[in-house]
Design a protein around this motif. Structure first.
Motif, mmCIF file in Angstrom:
data_model
loop_
_atom_site.group_PDB
_atom_site.id
_atom_site.type_symbol
_atom_site.label_atom_id
_atom_site.label_comp_id
_atom_site.label_asym_id
_atom_site.label_seq_id
_atom_site.Cartn_x
_atom_site.Cartn_y
_atom_site.Cartn_z
ATOM 1 N N ASN A 83 -57.355 7.099 33.439
ATOM 2 C CA ASN A 83 -57.741 6.870 32.050
ATOM 3 C C ASN A 83 -56.467 6.928 31.217
ATOM 4 O O ASN A 83 -55.855 7.985 31.105
ATOM 5 N N LEU A 84 -56.060 5.814 30.656
ATOM 6 C CA LEU A 84 -54.822 5.746 29.876
ATOM 7 C C LEU A 84 -55.039 6.067 28.400
ATOM 8 O O LEU A 84 -54.072 6.134 27.640
ATOM 9 N N ALA A 85 -56.279 6.267 28.015
ATOM 10 C CA ALA A 85 -56.611 6.464 26.597
ATOM 11 C C ALA A 85 -56.751 7.944 26.253
ATOM 12 O O ALA A 85 -56.816 8.805 27.126
ATOM 13 N N HIS A 90 -67.535 7.890 30.115
ATOM 14 C CA HIS A 90 -68.518 8.133 31.171
ATOM 15 C C HIS A 90 -68.705 6.793 31.860
ATOM 16 O O HIS A 90 -69.266 5.862 31.273
ATOM 17 N N ILE A 91 -68.196 6.669 33.097
ATOM 18 C CA ILE A 91 -68.192 5.379 33.779
ATOM 19 C C ILE A 91 -68.933 5.480 35.103
ATOM 20 O O ILE A 91 -69.253 6.567 35.574
ATOM 21 N N GLU A 92 -69.191 4.317 35.684
ATOM 22 C CA GLU A 92 -69.634 4.253 37.058
ATOM 23 C C GLU A 92 -68.869 3.135 37.740
ATOM 24 O O GLU A 92 -68.442 2.180 37.097
ATOM 25 N N TRP A 93 -68.670 3.291 39.047
ATOM 26 C CA TRP A 93 -67.877 2.328 39.803
ATOM 27 C C TRP A 93 -68.486 2.106 41.178
ATOM 28 O O TRP A 93 -69.233 2.944 41.684
ATOM 29 N N ASN A 94 -68.193 0.947 41.763
ATOM 30 C CA ASN A 94 -68.536 0.682 43.149
ATOM 31 C C ASN A 94 -67.440 -0.163 43.779
ATOM 32 O O ASN A 94 -66.538 -0.639 43.094
ATOM 33 N N GLN A 113 -70.795 7.767 39.723
ATOM 34 C CA GLN A 113 -70.531 8.103 38.327
ATOM 35 C C GLN A 113 -69.347 9.053 38.223
ATOM 36 O O GLN A 113 -69.156 9.916 39.071
ATOM 37 N N GLU A 114 -68.558 8.857 37.176
ATOM 38 C CA GLU A 114 -67.395 9.709 36.902
ATOM 39 C C GLU A 114 -67.324 9.974 35.407
ATOM 40 O O GLU A 114 -67.624 9.105 34.596
ATOM 41 N N ASP A 115 -66.907 11.159 35.054
ATOM 42 C CA ASP A 115 -66.573 11.496 33.680
ATOM 43 C C ASP A 115 -65.057 11.496 33.588
ATOM 44 O O ASP A 115 -64.395 12.324 34.214
ATOM 45 N N MET A 116 -64.507 10.563 32.833
ATOM 46 C CA MET A 116 -63.055 10.417 32.719
ATOM 47 C C MET A 116 -62.605 11.022 31.391
ATOM 48 O O MET A 116 -62.840 10.447 30.334
ATOM 49 N N ASN A 119 -56.584 10.766 29.519
ATOM 50 C CA ASN A 119 -55.392 10.781 30.379
ATOM 51 C C ASN A 119 -55.645 11.346 31.778
ATOM 52 O O ASN A 119 -54.727 11.811 32.440
ATOM 53 N N MET A 120 -56.872 11.292 32.239
ATOM 54 C CA MET A 120 -57.247 11.860 33.536
ATOM 55 C C MET A 120 -56.846 10.946 34.689
ATOM 56 O O MET A 120 -56.883 9.723 34.592
ATOM 57 N N LEU A 121 -56.475 11.555 35.812
ATOM 58 C CA LEU A 121 -56.227 10.860 37.064
ATOM 59 C C LEU A 121 -57.351 11.241 38.026
ATOM 60 O O LEU A 121 -57.530 12.424 38.333
ATOM 61 N N GLN A 122 -58.122 10.258 38.495
ATOM 62 C CA GLN A 122 -59.244 10.513 39.386
ATOM 63 C C GLN A 122 -58.995 9.877 40.749
ATOM 64 O O GLN A 122 -59.071 8.666 40.897
#
Length: 143
Positions: A83-85, A90-94, A113-116, A119-122
């Motif tokens: 997350n660069l912002a 609150h996102i979801e990905w596949n 689902q992820e909570d970003m 500036n988080m690195l996941q």
């Protein structure tokens, strides 16, 4: 006269066919391709692509630290979603695995689902469960 009309029609059709994508660079220095028809932005880093489905994420999400390995006959990958912002998302990905020619080799995975936080690195890890899996596309959308 007929030749020029056919030539003009051919040029117009090719402009429509190839004019749907616009190449640009994000403010973060990544190469972007914007598909004008779907409004998705595709970040590409070698065999890995990140497709962002929401305008709010366009310049605010990055795919970094892409690594590939093998698990038996299967390809595994580890990446970092960043997350660069300074905004919470609150996102979801596949993931969809692709063969060397870029065709899907298996269906999409389940949405995760992820909570970003800002500036988080996941870190994200996944395995292509098909012997021909070579690259992948991560699709990300906001909830």
């Amino acid at each position: 006269m007929r030749f020029y009309r056919v030539l003009l029609i051919g040029m117009l059709l090719s402009a429509v066919a190839f004019g749907g994508c616009v190449q640009r660079t994000s403010s973060k220095g990544q190469a972007l391709t914007t598909d004008v028809q779907t409004k998705h932005v595709i970040y590409a880093e070698g065999r890995a692509k990140l497709v962002v489905g929401d305008k709010a994420l366009l310049d605010n999400l990055a795919l970094t630290n892409v690594h590939f390995g093998k698990v038996g006959n299967f390809t595994r990958a580890t990446v970092t979603l960043q997350n660069l912002a300074d905004t919470y998302y609150h996102i979801e990905w596949n993931v969809q695995w692709l063969d060397r020619e870029g065709f899907p080799v298996e269906s999409y995975s389940v949405w995760q689902q992820e909570d970003m936080t800002p500036n988080m690195l996941q870190p994200v890890k996944f395995v292509g469960k098909h012997p021909d899996a070579w690259g992948f596309v991560i699709n990300v959308r906001m909830l």
